[in-house]
Design a protein around this motif. Sequence first.
Motif, PDB file in Angstrom:
ATOM      1  N   THR A 236      75.455 -59.244  -2.717  1.00  0.00           N
ATOM      2  CA  THR A 236      75.274 -58.926  -1.298  1.00  0.00           C
ATOM      3  C   THR A 236      74.658 -57.542  -1.126  1.00  0.00           C
ATOM      4  O   THR A 236      73.926 -57.309  -0.166  1.00  0.00           O
ATOM      5  CB  THR A 236      76.616 -58.996  -0.547  1.00  0.00           C
ATOM      6  OG1 THR A 236      77.569 -58.134  -1.180  1.00  0.00           O
ATOM      7  CG2 THR A 236      77.165 -60.420  -0.542  1.00  0.00           C
ATOM      8  N   PHE A 237      74.946 -56.625  -2.065  1.00  0.00           N
ATOM      9  CA  PHE A 237      74.350 -55.293  -1.961  1.00  0.00           C
ATOM     10  C   PHE A 237      72.831 -55.382  -2.017  1.00  0.00           C
ATOM     11  O   PHE A 237      72.126 -54.803  -1.195  1.00  0.00           O
ATOM     12  CB  PHE A 237      74.863 -54.379  -3.076  1.00  0.00           C
ATOM     13  CG  PHE A 237      74.256 -52.998  -3.035  1.00  0.00           C
ATOM     14  CD1 PHE A 237      74.835 -51.997  -2.268  1.00  0.00           C
ATOM     15  CD2 PHE A 237      73.088 -52.708  -3.729  1.00  0.00           C
ATOM     16  CE1 PHE A 237      74.259 -50.723  -2.197  1.00  0.00           C
ATOM     17  CE2 PHE A 237      72.516 -51.448  -3.664  1.00  0.00           C
ATOM     18  CZ  PHE A 237      73.098 -50.455  -2.895  1.00  0.00           C
ATOM     19  N   VAL A 238      72.295 -56.110  -2.994  1.00  0.00           N
ATOM     20  CA  VAL A 238      70.840 -56.245  -3.112  1.00  0.00           C
ATOM     21  C   VAL A 238      70.277 -57.004  -1.918  1.00  0.00           C
ATOM     22  O   VAL A 238      69.223 -56.646  -1.377  1.00  0.00           O
ATOM     23  CB  VAL A 238      70.475 -56.950  -4.436  1.00  0.00           C
ATOM     24  CG1 VAL A 238      68.974 -57.188  -4.524  1.00  0.00           C
ATOM     25  CG2 VAL A 238      70.939 -56.115  -5.623  1.00  0.00           C
ATOM     26  N   ALA A 239      70.966 -58.042  -1.473  1.00  0.00           N
ATOM     27  CA  ALA A 239      70.499 -58.830  -0.326  1.00  0.00           C
ATOM     28  C   ALA A 239      70.359 -57.972   0.919  1.00  0.00           C
ATOM     29  O   ALA A 239      69.408 -58.119   1.694  1.00  0.00           O
ATOM     30  CB  ALA A 239      71.459 -59.987  -0.065  1.00  0.00           C
ATOM     31  N   ASN A 240      71.299 -57.057   1.118  1.00  0.00           N
ATOM     32  CA  ASN A 240      71.279 -56.221   2.322  1.00  0.00           C
ATOM     33  C   ASN A 240      70.437 -54.964   2.158  1.00  0.00           C
ATOM     34  O   ASN A 240      69.814 -54.502   3.113  1.00  0.00           O
ATOM     35  CB  ASN A 240      72.705 -55.810   2.701  1.00  0.00           C
ATOM     36  CG  ASN A 240      73.525 -56.962   3.226  1.00  0.00           C
ATOM     37  OD1 ASN A 240      73.007 -57.825   3.922  1.00  0.00           O
ATOM     38  ND2 ASN A 240      74.804 -56.992   2.893  1.00  0.00           N
ATOM     39  N   PHE A 241      70.421 -54.401   0.937  1.00  0.00           N
ATOM     40  CA  PHE A 241      69.690 -53.146   0.735  1.00  0.00           C
ATOM     41  C   PHE A 241      68.188 -53.374   0.760  1.00  0.00           C
ATOM     42  O   PHE A 241      67.427 -52.533   1.246  1.00  0.00           O
ATOM     43  CB  PHE A 241      70.112 -52.506  -0.590  1.00  0.00           C
ATOM     44  CG  PHE A 241      69.652 -51.084  -0.740  1.00  0.00           C
ATOM     45  CD1 PHE A 241      70.250 -50.068  -0.007  1.00  0.00           C
ATOM     46  CD2 PHE A 241      68.615 -50.758  -1.594  1.00  0.00           C
ATOM     47  CE1 PHE A 241      69.818 -48.760  -0.128  1.00  0.00           C
ATOM     48  CE2 PHE A 241      68.183 -49.448  -1.726  1.00  0.00           C
ATOM     49  CZ  PHE A 241      68.784 -48.440  -0.988  1.00  0.00           C
ATOM     50  N   LEU A 242      67.738 -54.517   0.236  1.00  0.00           N
ATOM     51  CA  LEU A 242      66.312 -54.852   0.276  1.00  0.00           C
ATOM     52  C   LEU A 242      66.040 -55.667   1.539  1.00  0.00           C
ATOM     53  O   LEU A 242      66.090 -56.893   1.528  1.00  0.00           O
ATOM     54  CB  LEU A 242      65.905 -55.649  -0.961  1.00  0.00           C
ATOM     55  CG  LEU A 242      65.864 -54.885  -2.282  1.00  0.00           C
ATOM     56  CD1 LEU A 242      65.497 -55.817  -3.419  1.00  0.00           C
ATOM     57  CD2 LEU A 242      64.867 -53.745  -2.217  1.00  0.00           C
ATOM     58  N   PHE A 368      69.616 -68.672  -0.290  1.00  0.00           N
ATOM     59  CA  PHE A 368      70.198 -68.309  -1.585  1.00  0.00           C
ATOM     60  C   PHE A 368      71.708 -68.291  -1.423  1.00  0.00           C
ATOM     61  O   PHE A 368      72.235 -68.071  -0.323  1.00  0.00           O
ATOM     62  CB  PHE A 368      69.669 -66.954  -2.088  1.00  0.00           C
ATOM     63  CG  PHE A 368      69.762 -65.824  -1.108  1.00  0.00           C
ATOM     64  CD1 PHE A 368      70.909 -65.046  -1.013  1.00  0.00           C
ATOM     65  CD2 PHE A 368      68.690 -65.519  -0.270  1.00  0.00           C
ATOM     66  CE1 PHE A 368      71.001 -63.994  -0.108  1.00  0.00           C
ATOM     67  CE2 PHE A 368      68.770 -64.457   0.643  1.00  0.00           C
ATOM     68  CZ  PHE A 368      69.927 -63.706   0.722  1.00  0.00           C
ATOM     69  N   GLY A 369      72.405 -68.556  -2.517  1.00  0.00           N
ATOM     70  CA  GLY A 369      73.865 -68.622  -2.474  1.00  0.00           C
ATOM     71  C   GLY A 369      74.505 -67.522  -3.284  1.00  0.00           C
ATOM     72  O   GLY A 369      74.099 -67.252  -4.424  1.00  0.00           O
ATOM     73  N   LEU A 370      75.519 -66.884  -2.710  1.00  0.00           N
ATOM     74  CA  LEU A 370      76.205 -65.769  -3.364  1.00  0.00           C
ATOM     75  C   LEU A 370      77.714 -65.986  -3.352  1.00  0.00           C
ATOM     76  O   LEU A 370      78.249 -66.730  -2.524  1.00  0.00           O
ATOM     77  CB  LEU A 370      75.882 -64.449  -2.644  1.00  0.00           C
ATOM     78  CG  LEU A 370      74.409 -64.034  -2.545  1.00  0.00           C
ATOM     79  CD1 LEU A 370      74.278 -62.782  -1.687  1.00  0.00           C
ATOM     80  CD2 LEU A 370      73.818 -63.808  -3.920  1.00  0.00           C
ATOM     81  N   ASP A 371      78.373 -65.278  -4.248  1.00  0.00           N
ATOM     82  CA  ASP A 371      79.830 -65.328  -4.344  1.00  0.00           C
ATOM     83  C   ASP A 371      80.446 -64.793  -3.050  1.00  0.00           C
ATOM     84  O   ASP A 371      80.152 -63.670  -2.626  1.00  0.00           O
ATOM     85  CB  ASP A 371      80.269 -64.483  -5.542  1.00  0.00           C
ATOM     86  CG  ASP A 371      81.755 -64.582  -5.834  1.00  0.00           C
ATOM     87  OD1 ASP A 371      82.506 -65.084  -4.988  1.00  0.00           O
ATOM     88  OD2 ASP A 371      82.164 -64.130  -6.923  1.00  0.00           O
ATOM     89  N   ALA A 372      81.322 -65.574  -2.427  1.00  0.00           N
ATOM     90  CA  ALA A 372      81.926 -65.186  -1.150  1.00  0.00           C
ATOM     91  C   ALA A 372      82.982 -64.099  -1.293  1.00  0.00           C
ATOM     92  O   ALA A 372      83.457 -63.562  -0.288  1.00  0.00           O
ATOM     93  CB  ALA A 372      82.530 -66.412  -0.465  1.00  0.00           C
ATOM     94  N   ALA A 373      83.354 -63.754  -2.536  1.00  0.00           N
ATOM     95  CA  ALA A 373      84.345 -62.691  -2.729  1.00  0.00           C
ATOM     96  C   ALA A 373      83.751 -61.304  -2.471  1.00  0.00           C
ATOM     97  O   ALA A 373      84.486 -60.327  -2.321  1.00  0.00           O
ATOM     98  CB  ALA A 373      84.901 -62.751  -4.143  1.00  0.00           C
ATOM     99  N   GLN A 374      82.415 -61.210  -2.388  1.00  0.00           N
ATOM    100  CA  GLN A 374      81.758 -59.925  -2.142  1.00  0.00           C
ATOM    101  C   GLN A 374      81.824 -59.561  -0.665  1.00  0.00           C
ATOM    102  O   GLN A 374      81.912 -60.426   0.208  1.00  0.00           O
ATOM    103  CB  GLN A 374      80.291 -59.983  -2.557  1.00  0.00           C
ATOM    104  CG  GLN A 374      80.049 -60.364  -3.995  1.00  0.00           C
ATOM    105  CD  GLN A 374      78.572 -60.545  -4.262  1.00  0.00           C
ATOM    106  OE1 GLN A 374      77.840 -59.585  -4.461  1.00  0.00           O
ATOM    107  NE2 GLN A 374      78.116 -61.787  -4.253  1.00  0.00           N
TER     108      GLN A 374
END
Length: 386
Positions: A236-242, A368-374
Amino acid sequence: MTATAPTVSSGTDVRLAGISKRYGAFTAVHPLDLAIPAGSFFALLGASGCGKTTTLRMIAGLEDPTTGTVELAGKDVTGLPPYKRPVNTVFQSYALFPHLDIYENVAFGLRRRGVKSVKKQVGDMLDLVQLGDFARRRPHQLSGGQQQRVAVARALINHPQVLLLDEPLGALDLKLRRQMQLELKRIQTEVGITFVHVTHDQEEAMTMADTVAVMNGGRVEQLGAPADLYDTPRTTFVANFLGTSNLITADVLDASGDDVLLRAGDTKLALPSARCTATARSGQKLLVGIRPEKITLTHADDAGTVPDGRNSVRGRITESSFIGVSTQYLVDSPAAPGLSVYEQNVERDGRLVPGAEVVLHWNPGHSFGLDAAQSVEAGTDAGEGT
């Protein structure tokens, strides 16, 4: 004329093995391994305090690593001082000599090494940075972008194996910064040496670099080509930072086929299994990400025109902002609140105003799918720290 390019080695120019840096109890850079290909434009990208500048300074020899080794062109230089390393650094301040004209600023390194005939090399280098007509001006007579190019020329004339750039465009205004992004990429392509560029500006890194390492909390969060990082972030960090990402929390209904089937609120969504970086199991939660510009916004009256096979979410526009090239909308939906949509201003639908009922739809293959624990806020202003 073109500057004589240094001999570029094949393979890897910079290799960091287990490199780390601690200041007392604080760890600025956790142990990391990094291999930077010869002749590439490589960017270390991250917010202030993420460890990117410390990493650059360890490559330059301006900081001693706590652990690990630094190799340049296959040679271990960990114990060598900066002046014995085949690198030069360009800083944000440029550090030009105000009492010398541009010609002498560029010639300084050659004269210091005792080179007698500098005219051709300096002339070629000034031509490379397109400042041949400014040779006898002083730094204060040049614009910020021109001074930056002089600093690059002064560094390149020493034929370093690697050029290190520490936020070199940070002092420029937005329009000039964008011009200089293209200039730096042109220069790197012409001389063919390895550039390692530190920046906090996502657009800058993605415009210039062949490969980007996104750093967060002293670690490399993700490494890859700009398009891969943007289209397929792993956290999620990369998804939001970029850029901006819509992250929708959804329940996995079925993960047995080529597509993962999910439910978010009262809406069913599909996600190609190949675009899911987290393990998807029925009954668990997943974050479905979609970039705002990948979404099409259709007025609810035209819902029947949405093509089959697309993910569709109903909602209501809460805000709209006209920004010239596009209009940005915020849409509240049972699937998720505050979804962002960017629509190009080509054929604007006058019905798309705050309060309008709409359908948001997109190609499942763009998700894209990411781990929901983030944390869904990691990488945003609200969740900058990790």
